[in-house]
Design a protein around this motif. Structure first.
Motif, mmCIF file in Angstrom:
data_model
loop_
_atom_site.group_PDB
_atom_site.id
_atom_site.type_symbol
_atom_site.label_atom_id
_atom_site.label_comp_id
_atom_site.label_asym_id
_atom_site.label_seq_id
_atom_site.Cartn_x
_atom_site.Cartn_y
_atom_site.Cartn_z
ATOM 1 N N UNK A 19 0.839 -1.200 0.000
ATOM 2 C CA UNK A 19 0.000 0.000 0.000
ATOM 3 C C UNK A 19 0.875 1.251 0.000
ATOM 4 N N UNK A 20 0.250 2.384 -0.280
ATOM 5 C CA UNK A 20 0.966 3.660 -0.258
ATOM 6 C C UNK A 20 1.072 4.190 1.161
ATOM 7 N N UNK A 21 0.014 4.101 1.933
ATOM 8 C CA UNK A 21 0.059 4.499 3.339
ATOM 9 C C UNK A 21 -0.029 3.254 4.208
ATOM 10 N N UNK A 22 0.423 3.390 5.435
ATOM 11 C CA UNK A 22 0.497 2.247 6.344
ATOM 12 C C UNK A 22 0.030 2.709 7.717
ATOM 13 N N UNK A 23 -0.939 2.030 8.263
ATOM 14 C CA UNK A 23 -1.419 2.300 9.622
ATOM 15 C C UNK A 23 -1.048 1.094 10.470
ATOM 16 N N UNK A 24 -0.155 1.296 11.440
ATOM 17 C CA UNK A 24 0.322 0.166 12.226
ATOM 18 C C UNK A 24 0.129 0.424 13.711
ATOM 19 N N UNK A 25 0.760 -0.383 14.539
ATOM 20 C CA UNK A 25 0.569 -0.284 15.987
ATOM 21 C C UNK A 25 1.144 1.003 16.573
ATOM 22 N N UNK A 26 1.978 1.706 15.816
ATOM 23 C CA UNK A 26 2.574 2.956 16.295
ATOM 24 C C UNK A 26 1.711 4.172 15.951
ATOM 25 N N UNK A 27 0.572 3.955 15.327
ATOM 26 C CA UNK A 27 -0.213 5.048 14.740
ATOM 27 C C UNK A 27 -0.537 6.154 15.747
ATOM 28 N N UNK A 28 -1.228 5.821 16.797
ATOM 29 C CA UNK A 28 -1.658 6.849 17.743
ATOM 30 C C UNK A 28 -0.461 7.509 18.436
ATOM 31 N N UNK A 29 0.531 6.717 18.796
ATOM 32 C CA UNK A 29 1.698 7.270 19.483
ATOM 33 C C UNK A 29 2.469 8.235 18.591
ATOM 34 N N UNK A 30 2.677 7.867 17.329
ATOM 35 C CA UNK A 30 3.448 8.741 16.445
ATOM 36 C C UNK A 30 2.708 10.041 16.150
ATOM 37 N N UNK A 31 1.394 9.962 15.997
ATOM 38 C CA UNK A 31 0.637 11.194 15.756
ATOM 39 C C UNK A 31 0.602 12.067 17.006
ATOM 40 N N UNK A 32 0.610 11.466 18.184
ATOM 41 C CA UNK A 32 0.706 12.263 19.414
ATOM 42 C C UNK A 32 2.071 12.947 19.502
ATOM 43 N N UNK A 33 3.124 12.236 19.091
ATOM 44 C CA UNK A 33 4.446 12.867 19.045
ATOM 45 C C UNK A 33 4.448 14.059 18.096
ATOM 46 N N UNK A 34 3.856 13.879 16.920
ATOM 47 C CA UNK A 34 3.815 14.990 15.950
ATOM 48 C C UNK A 34 3.078 16.192 16.530
ATOM 49 N N UNK A 35 1.977 15.947 17.206
ATOM 50 C CA UNK A 35 1.214 17.050 17.797
ATOM 51 C C UNK A 35 2.064 17.823 18.804
ATOM 52 N N UNK A 36 2.833 17.105 19.626
ATOM 53 C CA UNK A 36 3.692 17.779 20.606
ATOM 54 C C UNK A 36 4.805 18.572 19.918
ATOM 55 N N UNK A 37 5.376 18.002 18.876
ATOM 56 C CA UNK A 37 6.464 18.686 18.163
ATOM 57 C C UNK A 37 5.961 19.967 17.517
ATOM 58 N N UNK A 38 4.805 19.893 16.864
ATOM 59 C CA UNK A 38 4.254 21.080 16.218
ATOM 60 C C UNK A 38 3.852 22.149 17.232
ATOM 61 N N UNK A 39 3.369 21.721 18.385
ATOM 62 C CA UNK A 39 3.016 22.698 19.414
ATOM 63 C C UNK A 39 4.256 23.446 19.902
ATOM 64 N N UNK A 40 5.372 22.745 19.994
ATOM 65 C CA UNK A 40 6.617 23.368 20.438
ATOM 66 C C UNK A 40 7.292 24.164 19.332
ATOM 67 N N UNK A 41 7.103 23.752 18.063
ATOM 68 C CA UNK A 41 7.791 24.399 16.943
ATOM 69 C C UNK A 41 6.881 24.387 15.711
ATOM 70 N N UNK A 42 6.005 25.401 15.586
ATOM 71 C CA UNK A 42 5.074 25.434 14.450
ATOM 72 C C UNK A 42 5.762 25.570 13.091
ATOM 73 N N UNK A 43 7.047 25.940 13.049
ATOM 74 C CA UNK A 43 7.724 26.099 11.761
ATOM 75 C C UNK A 43 7.953 24.766 11.059
ATOM 76 N N UNK A 44 7.720 23.642 11.750
ATOM 77 C CA UNK A 44 7.840 22.343 11.065
ATOM 78 C C UNK A 44 6.778 22.197 9.967
ATOM 79 N N UNK A 45 5.741 23.020 10.021
ATOM 80 C CA UNK A 45 4.721 23.088 8.969
ATOM 81 C C UNK A 45 4.915 24.403 8.233
ATOM 82 N N UNK A 46 5.346 24.338 6.976
ATOM 83 C CA UNK A 46 5.630 25.541 6.200
ATOM 84 C C UNK A 46 5.023 25.397 4.817
#
Length: 333
Positions: free
Chosen positions: A45-72
């Motif tokens: 498949x092109x995308x993959x949803x695995x056992x790390x799904x919720x944890x990795x997206x929670x990490x991304x949310x924390x990173x973006x909250x600390x540094x919004x420039x990661x989204x440009x």
């Protein structure tokens, strides 16, 4: 040992080496073609949803909250962001129709993701209807980092991206740069013409065409965010890990593999890079004897300039010795 005894994180791991040595190449192949490995299979498949799904997206949310420039996103890339949103949400819904759905209701679209407890209504083109806009919202639903390339003036330009799991680079720094400039520091690829060939290949992609490639490096610990913005948080461990006892070295050192999907978006014409990162410790990798031996030979044979660029110089010989030593333990603790 049987394959069924291995956990899914190993059986689904995209082990990237087909020989006992490694050199840079475009290594591009069609997407959606399953790849059989000594442990299992990946790549259907092109995308993959695995056992790390919720944890990795929670990490991304924390990173973006600390540094919004990661989204440009440069202003002219808004249509490409909406194009990417539709394309990838449809992929997710097709992959997991039991828990995800994208449907139209009148003039609106409704996205449902039961894995995250999300139900989001929005209208095309209304950036304010989605938290983070279309690219930010997409990054909250898919584990991949996302880079969007604009094609103009005979070149590709990295003009938008959401990248929270970079391996020693920065999307905020690279935004607005030509494709050739982004890859400027990589050794050997310019002399051998690899990057210009890759750019020409990408510029010839037709709408809807999909390809993929893998890339790899190593990390200390399961730290997805190794962007240059937070180098002090991870750089010291890379310098000191070689002094660790063998068992700690094997548990903490990770083979870090990116599966990069390259897709020409149909509506906007932009080229989308989806970059999904997977990691296995040396101790986990050693549970597959063929992988253990092959990666050990790759590290031992890797030219010094390539090892230095990948940041492996301080520990790669210790890692190779552990992998190739018959006395090193064959299984994770």
């Amino acid at each position: 040992m049987t394959v069924t005894a291995l956990p899914a994180r190993i059986t689904r791991f995209p082990f990237p080496f087909r020989t006992d040595s490694y050199r840079y190449s475009t290594n591009v192949e069609p997407a959606r073609v399953p790849v059989a490995t000594e442990a299992g299979e990946w790549g259907a498949t092109v995308v993959d949803v695995d056992d790390e799904y919720a944890d990795e997206l929670a990490q991304r949310e924390r990173i973006l909250a600390a540094d919004p420039t990661r989204l440009t996103v440069l202003p002219h890339m808004r249509p490409a962001c909406w194009d990417a949103l539709h394309t990838v949400l449809r992929e997710l819904a097709a992959l997991r129709p039991d828990v995800m759905e994208l449907r139209r209701e009148g003039h609106d679209l409704l996205w449902r993701n039961d894995l995250l407890g999300v139900e989001q209504r929005f209208r095309d083109g209304d950036d304010d209807a989605l938290p983070g806009g279309p690219l930010g919202f997409l990054g909250s639903q898919v584990q991949d980092d996302i880079v969007l390339l604009d094609q103009r003036e005979g070149s590709l330009w990295a003009d938008a991206g959401l990248v929270t799991f970079a391996a020693d680079w920065s999307m905020h720094f690279d935004v607005g740069m030509r494709f050739l400039e982004v890859h400027g520091p990589v050794p050997r690829v310019h002399e051998e013409g690899i990057i210009p060939r890759a750019e020409r290949f990408l510029m010839r992609l037709l709408p809807g065409q999909e390809y993929r490639r893998t890339n790899w490096t190593m990390s200390v610990d399961r730290r997805l965010d190794q962007s240059t913005e937070v180098y002090p948080a991870w750089g010291r461990d890379r310098r000191t890990i070689a002094e660790a006892p063998e068992r700690e070295l094997a548990e903490r050192l990770q083979l870090r593999v990116e599966v990069q999907h390259l897709i020409r978006l149909g509506a906007s014409g932009a080229v989308m890079f989806l970059i999904r990162t997977y990691m296995l410790s040396l101790a986990e990798l050693a549970q597959v004897p063929a992988w253990r031996a092959r990666f050990g030979h790759v590290l031992a044979e890797l030219p010094d300039d390539m090892a230095d660029y990948k940041g492996l110089t301080r520990f790669r010989h210790q890692a190779a010795d552990w992998l190739l030593s018959p006395q090193s333990p064959p299984e994770s603790s």
